[in-house]
Design an enzyme around this catalytic site. Sequence first.
Site, PDB file in Angstrom:
ATOM      1  N   ASP A  66       0.862  -1.206  -0.050  1.00 51.98           N
ATOM      2  CA  ASP A  66      -0.049  -0.054  -0.088  1.00 51.98           C
ATOM      3  C   ASP A  66       0.832   1.338  -0.163  1.00 51.98           C
ATOM      4  O   ASP A  66       1.897   1.135   0.628  1.00 51.98           O
ATOM      5  CB  ASP A  66      -1.001   0.061   1.311  1.00 51.98           C
ATOM      6  CG  ASP A  66      -2.014   1.072   1.042  1.00 51.98           C
ATOM      7  OD1 ASP A  66      -2.404   1.400  -0.202  1.00 51.98           O
ATOM      8  OD2 ASP A  66      -2.331   1.443   2.369  1.00 51.98           O
ATOM      9  N   ASN A 121       1.135   3.365  -2.799  1.00 46.88           N
ATOM     10  CA  ASN A 121       1.710   3.861  -4.141  1.00 46.88           C
ATOM     11  C   ASN A 121       1.027   4.985  -4.754  1.00 46.88           C
ATOM     12  O   ASN A 121       2.098   5.969  -5.200  1.00 46.88           O
ATOM     13  CB  ASN A 121       1.407   2.679  -5.322  1.00 46.88           C
ATOM     14  CG  ASN A 121       1.843   1.413  -4.916  1.00 46.88           C
ATOM     15  OD1 ASN A 121       2.728   1.066  -4.236  1.00 46.88           O
ATOM     16  ND2 ASN A 121       1.586   0.363  -5.652  1.00 46.88           N
ATOM     17  N   GLY A 122       0.006   5.358  -4.538  1.00 48.79           N
ATOM     18  CA  GLY A 122      -0.897   6.570  -5.039  1.00 48.79           C
ATOM     19  C   GLY A 122      -0.059   7.660  -4.206  1.00 48.79           C
ATOM     20  O   GLY A 122       0.127   8.741  -4.850  1.00 48.79           O
ATOM     21  N   ARG A 123       0.163   7.752  -3.024  1.00 51.58           N
ATOM     22  CA  ARG A 123       0.632   8.783  -1.967  1.00 51.58           C
ATOM     23  C   ARG A 123       1.784   8.944  -2.415  1.00 51.58           C
ATOM     24  O   ARG A 123       2.397  10.118  -2.532  1.00 51.58           O
ATOM     25  CB  ARG A 123       0.405   8.498  -0.763  1.00 51.58           C
ATOM     26  CG  ARG A 123      -0.923   8.821   0.017  1.00 51.58           C
ATOM     27  CD  ARG A 123      -1.281   8.194   1.280  1.00 51.58           C
ATOM     28  NE  ARG A 123      -1.588   6.913   1.184  1.00 51.58           N
ATOM     29  CZ  ARG A 123      -1.549   5.947   2.076  1.00 51.58           C
ATOM     30  NH1 ARG A 123      -1.299   6.269   3.468  1.00 51.58           N
ATOM     31  NH2 ARG A 123      -1.929   4.656   1.921  1.00 51.58           N
ATOM     32  N   TRP A 124       2.619   7.965  -2.880  1.00 59.14           N
ATOM     33  CA  TRP A 124       4.323   8.308  -3.199  1.00 59.14           C
ATOM     34  C   TRP A 124       4.289   9.092  -4.386  1.00 59.14           C
ATOM     35  O   TRP A 124       4.853  10.004  -4.504  1.00 59.14           O
ATOM     36  CB  TRP A 124       4.506   6.950  -3.475  1.00 59.14           C
ATOM     37  CG  TRP A 124       6.253   6.705  -3.804  1.00 59.14           C
ATOM     38  CD1 TRP A 124       7.221   6.759  -2.938  1.00 59.14           C
ATOM     39  CD2 TRP A 124       6.573   6.970  -5.147  1.00 59.14           C
ATOM     40  NE1 TRP A 124       8.498   6.763  -3.796  1.00 59.14           N
ATOM     41  CE2 TRP A 124       8.051   6.977  -5.111  1.00 59.14           C
ATOM     42  CE3 TRP A 124       6.302   7.207  -6.357  1.00 59.14           C
ATOM     43  CZ2 TRP A 124       8.912   7.062  -6.106  1.00 59.14           C
ATOM     44  CZ3 TRP A 124       6.999   7.340  -7.786  1.00 59.14           C
ATOM     45  CH2 TRP A 124       8.399   7.384  -7.510  1.00 59.14           C
ATOM     46  N   HIS A 133       2.139   3.078  -8.933  1.00 59.29           N
ATOM     47  CA  HIS A 133       2.164   1.415  -9.195  1.00 59.29           C
ATOM     48  C   HIS A 133       3.409   1.090  -9.879  1.00 59.29           C
ATOM     49  O   HIS A 133       3.742  -0.169  -9.511  1.00 59.29           O
ATOM     50  CB  HIS A 133       0.699   1.277  -9.840  1.00 59.29           C
ATOM     51  CG  HIS A 133      -0.366   1.743  -9.306  1.00 59.29           C
ATOM     52  ND1 HIS A 133      -0.578   1.631  -7.864  1.00 59.29           N
ATOM     53  CD2 HIS A 133      -1.539   2.431  -9.589  1.00 59.29           C
ATOM     54  CE1 HIS A 133      -1.724   2.099  -7.412  1.00 59.29           C
ATOM     55  NE2 HIS A 133      -2.454   2.555  -8.357  1.00 59.29           N
ATOM     56  N   SER A 149      -7.882  -5.430  -4.467  1.00 58.40           N
ATOM     57  CA  SER A 149      -8.890  -5.845  -3.474  1.00 58.40           C
ATOM     58  C   SER A 149     -10.258  -6.156  -4.508  1.00 58.40           C
ATOM     59  O   SER A 149     -10.273  -5.143  -5.343  1.00 58.40           O
ATOM     60  CB  SER A 149      -9.161  -4.856  -2.324  1.00 58.40           C
ATOM     61  OG  SER A 149      -9.563  -3.941  -2.759  1.00 58.40           O
ATOM     62  N   ASN A 189     -11.293  -2.294  -4.847  1.00 61.05           N
ATOM     63  CA  ASN A 189     -10.600  -1.508  -5.632  1.00 61.05           C
ATOM     64  C   ASN A 189     -11.111  -1.170  -7.079  1.00 61.05           C
ATOM     65  O   ASN A 189     -10.467  -0.191  -7.778  1.00 61.05           O
ATOM     66  CB  ASN A 189      -9.062  -2.037  -5.851  1.00 61.05           C
ATOM     67  CG  ASN A 189      -8.151  -1.905  -4.722  1.00 61.05           C
ATOM     68  OD1 ASN A 189      -7.209  -2.682  -4.601  1.00 61.05           O
ATOM     69  ND2 ASN A 189      -8.174  -0.983  -3.916  1.00 61.05           N
ATOM     70  N   ARG A 211       2.304  -4.136   6.835  1.00 63.15           N
ATOM     71  CA  ARG A 211       1.485  -3.223   6.141  1.00 63.15           C
ATOM     72  C   ARG A 211       2.223  -1.861   6.009  1.00 63.15           C
ATOM     73  O   ARG A 211       2.419  -1.218   6.916  1.00 63.15           O
ATOM     74  CB  ARG A 211       0.013  -3.023   6.434  1.00 63.15           C
ATOM     75  CG  ARG A 211      -0.563  -1.999   5.541  1.00 63.15           C
ATOM     76  CD  ARG A 211      -2.192  -1.950   5.634  1.00 63.15           C
ATOM     77  NE  ARG A 211      -2.500  -1.027   4.741  1.00 63.15           N
ATOM     78  CZ  ARG A 211      -3.889  -1.075   4.259  1.00 63.15           C
ATOM     79  NH1 ARG A 211      -4.878  -1.705   5.043  1.00 63.15           N
ATOM     80  NH2 ARG A 211      -4.286  -0.339   3.302  1.00 63.15           N
TER      81      ARG A 211
HETATM   82  C1  IPE Z   1      -5.659  -2.430   0.133  1.00 64.77           C
HETATM   83  O1  IPE Z   1      -5.372  -1.014   0.203  1.00 64.77           O
HETATM   84  C2  IPE Z   1      -5.704  -3.272  -1.294  1.00 64.77           C
HETATM   85  C3  IPE Z   1      -4.330  -3.516  -1.739  1.00 64.77           C
HETATM   86  C4  IPE Z   1      -3.004  -2.814  -1.275  1.00 64.77           C
HETATM   87  C5  IPE Z   1      -4.308  -4.238  -2.817  1.00 64.77           C
HETATM   88  P1  IPE Z   1      -6.326  -0.046  -0.100  1.00 64.77           P
HETATM   89  O2  IPE Z   1      -5.704   1.254  -0.541  1.00 64.77           O
HETATM   90  O3  IPE Z   1      -7.201  -0.452  -1.134  1.00 64.77           O
HETATM   91  O4  IPE Z   1      -7.105  -0.254   1.218  1.00 64.77           O
HETATM   92  P2  IPE Z   1      -7.901   0.936   1.681  1.00 64.77           P
HETATM   93  O5  IPE Z   1      -8.801   1.803   1.062  1.00 64.77           O
HETATM   94  O6  IPE Z   1      -6.811   2.246   2.394  1.00 64.77           O
HETATM   95  O7  IPE Z   1      -8.393   0.419   3.212  1.00 64.77           O
HETATM   96  C1  IPE Z   2      -1.546   0.351  -3.200  1.00 64.05           C
HETATM   97  O1  IPE Z   2      -1.466   1.488  -3.343  1.00 64.05           O
HETATM   98  C2  IPE Z   2      -1.995  -0.513  -4.524  1.00 64.05           C
HETATM   99  C3  IPE Z   2      -3.467  -1.058  -4.757  1.00 64.05           C
HETATM  100  C4  IPE Z   2      -4.345  -0.757  -3.844  1.00 64.05           C
HETATM  101  C5  IPE Z   2      -3.762  -1.589  -5.837  1.00 64.05           C
HETATM  102  P1  IPE Z   2      -2.477   2.482  -3.419  1.00 64.05           P
HETATM  103  O2  IPE Z   2      -3.227   2.875  -4.771  1.00 64.05           O
HETATM  104  O3  IPE Z   2      -3.658   2.141  -2.413  1.00 64.05           O
HETATM  105  O4  IPE Z   2      -1.914   3.716  -2.735  1.00 64.05           O
HETATM  106  P2  IPE Z   2      -2.436   4.953  -1.832  1.00 64.05           P
HETATM  107  O5  IPE Z   2      -3.049   4.066  -0.705  1.00 64.05           O
HETATM  108  O6  IPE Z   2      -3.652   5.450  -2.654  1.00 64.05           O
HETATM  109  O7  IPE Z   2      -1.415   5.615  -1.483  1.00 64.05           O
HETATM  110 MG    MG Z   3      -4.126   2.352  -0.594  1.00 65.19          MG
END
Ligand code: IPE
Ligand code: IPE
Ligand code: MG
Length: 255
Positions: A31, A33-36, A48, A76, A79, A199
Amino acid sequence: MPEKGKAAGKSLLPGKIGGENIPFHIAIIMDGNGRWARKRGLPRIAGHKRGMDTLIKIVTCAHALGIGALSLYAFSTENWKRPALEVDFLMRLPEEYLRKELDRLMEKDIRILAAGELGQLPSRTQLAIEEALIKTGKNKGMILNFAVNYGGRSEIIRAIKDILLLVRKGQYREEDISEDLLAKHLYTANLPDPDLLIRPSGEVRVSNFMLWQLAYTELWFTDTLWPDFTEEHFLQAIRDYQARDRRFGNIQTKA
Ligand code: IPE
Ligand code: IPE
Ligand code: MG
Protein backbone atom coordinates in the site's frame (compact mmCIF):
# COMPACT_ATOMS: atom_id res chain seq x y z
CA MET A 1 5.42 -26.98 -0.74
CA PRO A 2 8.69 -26.05 0.97
CA GLU A 3 9.08 -27.68 4.33
CA LYS A 4 8.12 -25.65 7.37
CA GLY A 5 11.18 -24.64 9.34
CA LYS A 6 13.47 -25.32 6.41
CA ALA A 7 14.56 -21.70 6.44
CA ALA A 8 16.21 -22.13 9.81
CA GLY A 9 18.79 -24.56 8.40
CA LYS A 10 19.61 -22.51 5.32
CA SER A 11 22.48 -20.10 5.12
CA LEU A 12 20.82 -16.73 5.39
CA LEU A 13 22.07 -13.33 4.37
CA PRO A 14 25.21 -13.23 6.53
CA GLY A 15 24.88 -11.06 9.59
CA LYS A 16 21.46 -9.79 8.53
CA ILE A 17 19.23 -12.08 10.48
CA GLY A 18 19.45 -14.97 12.92
CA GLY A 19 18.43 -18.43 11.76
CA GLU A 20 15.97 -18.95 14.62
CA ASN A 21 12.25 -18.61 14.32
CA ILE A 22 12.07 -17.42 10.72
CA PRO A 23 8.44 -16.82 9.68
CA PHE A 24 7.35 -19.43 7.15
CA HIS A 25 4.53 -17.44 5.56
CA ILE A 26 4.71 -13.64 5.23
CA ALA A 27 1.80 -11.62 3.87
CA ILE A 28 2.15 -8.05 2.61
CA ILE A 29 -0.46 -5.40 1.87
CA MET A 30 1.40 -3.45 -0.80
CA ASP A 31 0.00 0.00 0.00
CA GLY A 32 0.96 3.63 -0.54
CA ASN A 33 1.68 3.77 -4.27
CA GLY A 34 -0.80 6.57 -4.96
CA ARG A 35 0.52 8.78 -2.14
CA TRP A 36 4.10 8.16 -3.23
CA ALA A 37 3.22 9.50 -6.70
CA ARG A 38 1.12 12.40 -5.40
CA LYS A 39 4.00 13.59 -3.20
CA ARG A 40 6.05 13.95 -6.39
CA GLY A 41 3.32 15.54 -8.48
CA LEU A 42 3.09 12.36 -10.59
CA PRO A 43 0.00 10.42 -11.70
CA ARG A 44 -0.99 7.58 -9.36
CA ILE A 45 0.03 4.99 -11.94
CA ALA A 46 3.65 6.16 -11.64
CA GLY A 47 3.42 4.95 -8.02
CA HIS A 48 2.11 1.56 -9.11
CA LYS A 49 5.06 1.23 -11.51
CA ARG A 50 7.50 1.95 -8.69
CA GLY A 51 5.58 -0.44 -6.48
CA MET A 52 6.35 -3.18 -8.94
CA ASP A 53 10.09 -2.52 -8.57
CA THR A 54 9.70 -2.93 -4.81
CA LEU A 55 7.79 -6.18 -5.36
CA ILE A 56 10.63 -7.58 -7.49
CA LYS A 57 13.22 -6.63 -4.83
CA ILE A 58 11.25 -8.10 -1.96
CA VAL A 59 10.56 -11.39 -3.76
CA THR A 60 14.32 -11.75 -4.35
CA CYS A 61 15.06 -10.94 -0.72
CA ALA A 62 12.40 -13.34 0.64
CA HIS A 63 13.76 -16.11 -1.56
CA ALA A 64 17.34 -15.44 -0.41
CA LEU A 65 16.21 -15.65 3.21
CA GLY A 66 14.51 -19.00 2.66
CA ILE A 67 10.99 -17.77 3.39
CA GLY A 68 8.47 -20.52 2.62
CA ALA A 69 5.60 -18.45 1.26
CA LEU A 70 4.96 -14.83 0.42
CA SER A 71 1.38 -13.61 -0.07
CA LEU A 72 0.99 -10.23 -1.73
CA TYR A 73 -2.22 -8.21 -1.81
CA ALA A 74 -2.27 -6.69 -5.28
CA PHE A 75 -5.93 -5.80 -5.94
CA SER A 76 -8.92 -5.97 -3.61
CA THR A 77 -12.57 -6.59 -4.44
CA GLU A 78 -13.08 -2.95 -3.38
CA ASN A 79 -10.41 -1.53 -5.69
CA TRP A 80 -12.89 -1.68 -8.63
CA LYS A 81 -14.32 1.56 -7.18
CA ARG A 82 -11.26 3.46 -8.46
CA PRO A 83 -11.21 5.49 -11.70
CA ALA A 84 -11.33 3.26 -14.78
CA LEU A 85 -7.92 4.42 -16.02
CA GLU A 86 -6.25 3.35 -12.79
CA VAL A 87 -8.09 0.03 -12.73
CA ASP A 88 -7.06 -0.65 -16.35
CA PHE A 89 -3.45 0.07 -15.48
CA LEU A 90 -3.55 -2.19 -12.43
CA MET A 91 -5.08 -4.97 -14.53
CA ARG A 92 -2.12 -4.85 -16.91
CA LEU A 93 0.46 -5.16 -14.12
CA PRO A 94 0.27 -8.95 -13.55
CA GLU A 95 0.97 -9.55 -17.23
CA GLU A 96 3.84 -7.08 -17.22
CA TYR A 97 5.31 -8.50 -14.04
CA LEU A 98 5.15 -12.06 -15.33
CA ARG A 99 6.60 -11.17 -18.73
CA LYS A 100 9.55 -9.59 -16.95
CA GLU A 101 10.03 -12.05 -14.10
CA LEU A 102 8.71 -15.50 -15.02
CA ASP A 103 12.08 -16.84 -16.23
CA ARG A 104 13.74 -15.66 -13.04
CA LEU A 105 10.98 -17.23 -10.94
CA MET A 106 11.50 -20.53 -12.77
CA GLU A 107 15.27 -20.36 -12.14
CA LYS A 108 14.56 -19.86 -8.45
CA ASP A 109 12.07 -22.76 -8.39
CA ILE A 110 9.35 -20.37 -7.16
CA ARG A 111 5.74 -21.52 -7.47
CA ILE A 112 3.02 -18.98 -8.17
CA LEU A 113 -0.43 -19.28 -6.63
CA ALA A 114 -3.36 -16.91 -6.98
CA ALA A 115 -6.08 -15.98 -4.49
CA GLY A 116 -9.18 -14.15 -5.67
CA GLU A 117 -11.98 -14.24 -8.21
CA LEU A 118 -9.85 -14.56 -11.34
CA GLY A 119 -12.91 -15.10 -13.56
CA GLN A 120 -13.86 -11.40 -13.22
CA LEU A 121 -10.49 -10.15 -14.51
CA PRO A 122 -9.93 -9.08 -18.12
CA SER A 123 -9.17 -12.16 -20.23
CA ARG A 124 -5.54 -11.15 -20.95
CA THR A 125 -4.85 -10.79 -17.23
CA GLN A 126 -6.49 -14.15 -16.52
CA LEU A 127 -4.52 -15.83 -19.26
CA ALA A 128 -1.18 -14.47 -18.04
CA ILE A 129 -1.90 -15.61 -14.47
CA GLU A 130 -3.17 -19.03 -15.54
CA GLU A 131 -0.09 -19.62 -17.71
CA ALA A 132 2.15 -18.75 -14.77
CA LEU A 133 0.21 -21.07 -12.46
CA ILE A 134 0.72 -23.94 -14.89
CA LYS A 135 4.32 -23.12 -15.77
CA THR A 136 5.45 -22.85 -12.14
CA GLY A 137 3.03 -25.53 -10.89
CA LYS A 138 5.68 -28.17 -10.25
CA ASN A 139 8.22 -25.85 -8.65
CA LYS A 140 9.19 -26.81 -5.14
CA GLY A 141 10.75 -23.65 -3.74
CA MET A 142 9.12 -20.56 -2.29
CA ILE A 143 5.41 -20.01 -2.88
CA LEU A 144 4.47 -16.63 -4.28
CA ASN A 145 0.76 -16.13 -3.72
CA PHE A 146 -0.84 -13.13 -5.45
CA ALA A 147 -4.15 -11.87 -4.10
CA VAL A 148 -5.86 -10.35 -7.13
CA ASN A 149 -9.53 -9.36 -7.02
CA TYR A 150 -9.38 -10.76 -3.52
CA GLY A 151 -11.68 -9.99 -0.60
CA GLY A 152 -11.59 -11.83 2.71
CA ARG A 153 -15.34 -11.67 3.21
CA SER A 154 -16.20 -12.89 -0.27
CA GLU A 155 -13.65 -15.68 0.15
CA ILE A 156 -15.47 -16.90 3.28
CA ILE A 157 -18.89 -16.68 1.58
CA ARG A 158 -17.54 -18.62 -1.37
CA ALA A 159 -16.21 -21.34 0.95
CA ILE A 160 -19.56 -21.58 2.74
CA LYS A 161 -21.40 -21.95 -0.57
CA ASP A 162 -18.98 -24.67 -1.73
CA ILE A 163 -19.46 -26.56 1.52
CA LEU A 164 -23.27 -26.22 1.38
CA LEU A 165 -23.29 -27.65 -2.11
CA LEU A 166 -21.21 -30.62 -1.00
CA VAL A 167 -23.47 -31.16 2.02
CA ARG A 168 -26.47 -31.19 -0.33
CA LYS A 169 -24.71 -33.69 -2.57
CA GLY A 170 -24.06 -35.87 0.47
CA GLN A 171 -20.26 -35.55 0.28
CA TYR A 172 -20.13 -33.93 3.73
CA ARG A 173 -22.41 -34.30 6.72
CA GLU A 174 -23.27 -31.28 8.83
CA GLU A 175 -21.05 -32.67 11.61
CA ASP A 176 -18.07 -32.52 9.23
CA ILE A 177 -18.20 -28.73 9.18
CA SER A 178 -15.22 -27.52 11.16
CA GLU A 179 -12.55 -24.83 11.11
CA ASP A 180 -10.25 -27.18 9.21
CA LEU A 181 -12.90 -27.94 6.61
CA LEU A 182 -13.69 -24.28 6.04
CA ALA A 183 -9.98 -23.50 5.73
CA LYS A 184 -9.72 -26.21 3.05
CA HIS A 185 -12.27 -24.33 0.96
CA LEU A 186 -10.42 -21.01 1.06
CA TYR A 187 -8.05 -19.89 -1.71
CA THR A 188 -5.22 -20.59 0.72
CA ALA A 189 -6.24 -24.24 1.20
CA ASN A 190 -2.70 -25.50 0.78
CA LEU A 191 -0.94 -22.79 2.74
CA PRO A 192 -0.47 -22.43 6.48
CA ASP A 193 -1.83 -19.16 7.90
CA PRO A 194 0.54 -16.19 7.62
CA ASP A 195 2.96 -15.89 10.53
CA LEU A 196 3.59 -12.23 9.82
CA LEU A 197 1.58 -9.51 8.06
CA ILE A 198 3.39 -6.40 6.89
CA ARG A 199 1.51 -3.23 5.93
CA PRO A 200 3.42 -0.20 4.76
CA SER A 201 1.98 3.31 4.14
CA GLY A 202 0.89 4.21 7.68
CA GLU A 203 -2.58 2.67 7.47
CA VAL A 204 -3.27 0.45 10.45
CA ARG A 205 -6.00 -1.82 9.14
CA VAL A 206 -6.32 -5.07 7.24
CA SER A 207 -8.64 -3.82 4.46
CA ASN A 208 -10.45 -7.14 3.91
CA PHE A 209 -7.22 -9.15 3.55
CA MET A 210 -7.17 -12.78 4.76
CA LEU A 211 -9.75 -12.21 7.49
CA TRP A 212 -9.92 -15.88 8.41
CA GLN A 213 -6.22 -16.61 8.07
CA LEU A 214 -4.97 -13.64 10.13
CA ALA A 215 -6.54 -14.88 13.39
CA TYR A 216 -3.15 -15.31 15.11
CA THR A 217 -0.84 -13.59 12.65
CA GLU A 218 1.70 -11.10 14.01
CA LEU A 219 1.05 -7.64 12.52
CA TRP A 220 3.79 -5.19 11.55
CA PHE A 221 3.21 -1.65 10.31
CA THR A 222 5.44 1.07 8.94
CA ASP A 223 4.75 4.61 7.70
CA THR A 224 7.04 4.01 4.72
CA LEU A 225 5.14 3.89 1.44
CA TRP A 226 5.42 0.68 -0.60
CA PRO A 227 7.55 2.22 -3.40
CA ASP A 228 10.07 3.31 -0.70
CA PHE A 229 9.97 -0.02 1.13
CA THR A 230 13.37 -1.74 1.09
CA GLU A 231 14.99 -5.04 2.03
CA GLU A 232 16.01 -3.36 5.30
CA HIS A 233 12.36 -2.78 6.23
CA PHE A 234 11.61 -6.39 5.39
CA LEU A 235 14.49 -7.62 7.53
CA GLN A 236 13.43 -5.34 10.38
CA ALA A 237 9.89 -6.75 10.25
CA ILE A 238 11.34 -10.27 10.47
CA ARG A 239 13.67 -9.35 13.34
CA ASP A 240 10.75 -7.81 15.24
CA TYR A 241 8.70 -10.92 14.54
CA GLN A 242 11.51 -13.06 15.95
CA ALA A 243 11.28 -11.15 19.23
CA ARG A 244 7.50 -11.57 19.56
CA ASP A 245 5.90 -14.02 21.94
CA ARG A 246 3.18 -15.94 20.10
CA ARG A 247 0.98 -17.39 22.79
CA PHE A 248 -2.07 -18.47 20.76
CA GLY A 249 -4.22 -17.92 23.82
CA ASN A 250 -1.95 -19.95 26.09
CA ILE A 251 0.06 -18.51 29.00
CA GLN A 252 3.49 -19.71 27.97
CA THR A 253 5.93 -16.87 27.42
CA LYS A 254 9.38 -16.78 25.88
CA ALA A 255 12.12 -18.10 28.11
C1 IPE B 1 -5.58 -2.53 0.22
O1 IPE B 1 -5.21 -1.21 0.03
C2 IPE B 1 -5.56 -3.28 -1.08
C3 IPE B 1 -4.26 -3.47 -1.68
C4 IPE B 1 -3.12 -3.04 -1.26
C5 IPE B 1 -4.29 -4.25 -2.89
P1 IPE B 1 -6.30 -0.06 -0.17
O2 IPE B 1 -5.53 1.18 -0.45
O3 IPE B 1 -7.29 -0.46 -1.18
O4 IPE B 1 -7.01 -0.02 1.25
P2 IPE B 1 -7.79 1.14 1.99
O5 IPE B 1 -8.82 1.64 1.03
O6 IPE B 1 -6.80 2.21 2.32
O7 IPE B 1 -8.34 0.49 3.20
C1 IPE C 1 -1.65 0.15 -3.22
O1 IPE C 1 -1.43 1.51 -3.30
C2 IPE C 1 -1.98 -0.49 -4.53
C3 IPE C 1 -3.37 -0.91 -4.66
C4 IPE C 1 -4.31 -0.78 -3.79
C5 IPE C 1 -3.71 -1.54 -5.91
P1 IPE C 1 -2.62 2.54 -3.33
O2 IPE C 1 -3.01 2.76 -4.76
O3 IPE C 1 -3.73 2.14 -2.44
O4 IPE C 1 -1.90 3.82 -2.77
P2 IPE C 1 -2.49 4.88 -1.74
O5 IPE C 1 -2.95 4.11 -0.56
O6 IPE C 1 -3.62 5.58 -2.44
O7 IPE C 1 -1.36 5.78 -1.45
MG1 MG D 1 -4.08 2.45 -0.48
